[in-house]
Design an enzyme around this catalytic site. Structure first.
Site, PDB file in Angstrom:
ATOM      1  N   ASP A 111       0.834  -1.207   0.000  1.00  0.00           N
ATOM      2  CA  ASP A 111       0.000   0.000   0.000  1.00  0.00           C
ATOM      3  C   ASP A 111       0.865   1.252   0.000  1.00  0.00           C
ATOM      4  OD1 ASP A 111      -2.078  -1.739   0.429  1.00  0.00           O
ATOM      5  OD2 ASP A 111      -2.133  -1.372   2.597  1.00  0.00           O
TER       6      ASP A 111
HETATM    7  N1  URA Z   1      -1.226  -5.919   3.952  1.00  0.00           N
HETATM    8  C1  URA Z   1      -1.673  -4.646   3.927  1.00  0.00           C
HETATM    9  O1  URA Z   1      -2.674  -4.328   4.540  1.00  0.00           O
HETATM   10  N2  URA Z   1      -0.982  -3.744   3.216  1.00  0.00           N
HETATM   11  C2  URA Z   1       0.142  -4.038   2.543  1.00  0.00           C
HETATM   12  O2  URA Z   1       0.729  -3.153   1.917  1.00  0.00           O
HETATM   13  C3  URA Z   1       0.594  -5.357   2.568  1.00  0.00           C
HETATM   14  C4  URA Z   1      -0.114  -6.288   3.282  1.00  0.00           C
END
Ligand code: URA
Length: 238
Positions: free
Chosen positions: A105
């Site tokens: 993310d």
């Molecule tokens: N889980 C999440 O919530 N975000 C990420 O970037 C990776 C795994």
């Protein structure tokens, strides 16, 4: 040497083998001017003329495998319509077309593999290959033992049960740190599982992908994978 079309397409770096199969079935692939929709079709990557969605496939070229320690604030994509900084902005100067194998993310930091090898990308992102990814999460409050077990067994989100994972408490209090190891990677996976049990994630970082750690890599830095690391990830045995 003759090879299956989906393998040749994946090796060229434009997509994974699974996606290449879908493209063949959809009639988006031509071999020497003829549309091919049979998955068993073989071709010679050196001499045959293969087009995917109208674009001529380049030769496989030299495979590139990079490990990036992504800072927060970078989008995991090749180009962003909103013009935000992308992970590719961090690795300017590397040759060839590469793409991220999986995603983090915008506000998640940590390890990300970038490559032009569709096969490795598929191995890292498909649950069946069971390559573990480990995260450190700072969350609000602390998990009671029953909730921790529930999360480990896999809760149901979007009517689909999550694969089991392991969770280790690193520090517990008003804010707690947990280490979570997953073999599955769903959209906002860690954030949504903690949110679902009332402990939203304030910070998240991926600290391990299979045998890869951030050792020696500061945020924003990247390095080439060693051949042994690529082989271990491609034939992951735990
Ligand atoms: N889980 C999440 O919530 N975000 C990420 O970037 C990776 C795994």
């Amino acid at each position: 040497m003759l090879e299956r079309l989906q393998k040749i397409i994946a090796a060229s770096g434009i997509t994974s083998r699974r996606k290449a199969e879908e493209l063949i079935l959809q009639g988006a692939v031509t071999l020497n001017g003829r549309t091919v929709t049979k998955l068993g079709t073989k071709a010679d990557p050196e001499s045959d003329h293969i087009k995917v969605s109208g674009k001529l496939l380049r030769g496989p070229g030299r495979p590139v495998y990079l490990l990036l320690n992504k800072p927060r604030g970078y989008v995991t994509t090749v180009s962003d319509p909103l013009k935000r900084p992308t992970v590719l902005d961090l690795i300017k100067g590397t040759k060839g077309r590469i793409f991220p194998a999986g995603r983090l993310d915008l506000q998640t930091s940590g390890l990300l593999v970038l490559t032009n090898d569709g096969e490795l990308a598929e191995r890292l992102t498909t649950t069946a290959y069971r390559v573990p990814k480990t995260y450190h999460a700072k969350v609000r409050g602390m998990l009671d033992p029953k909730t921790l077990k529930r999360l480990e067994k896999g809760i149901t989100l979007d009517r689909r049960k999550m694969a089991p994972c392991t969770i280790l408490a690193l520090a517990e209090g008003d804010k707690s740190w947990y280490e979570i190891t997953l073999i599955e990677g769903r959209y906002h996976h860690v954030r949504r599982m903690f949110e679902a049990v009332g402990h939203p994630v304030a910070k998240l970082s991926r600290v391990r992908i299979g045998c890869l750690t951030a050792k020696g890599l500061r945020l924003g830095q990247f390095r080439n994978l060693r051949p042994g690391e690529v082989q271990r990830l491609k034939h992951w045995k735990g």
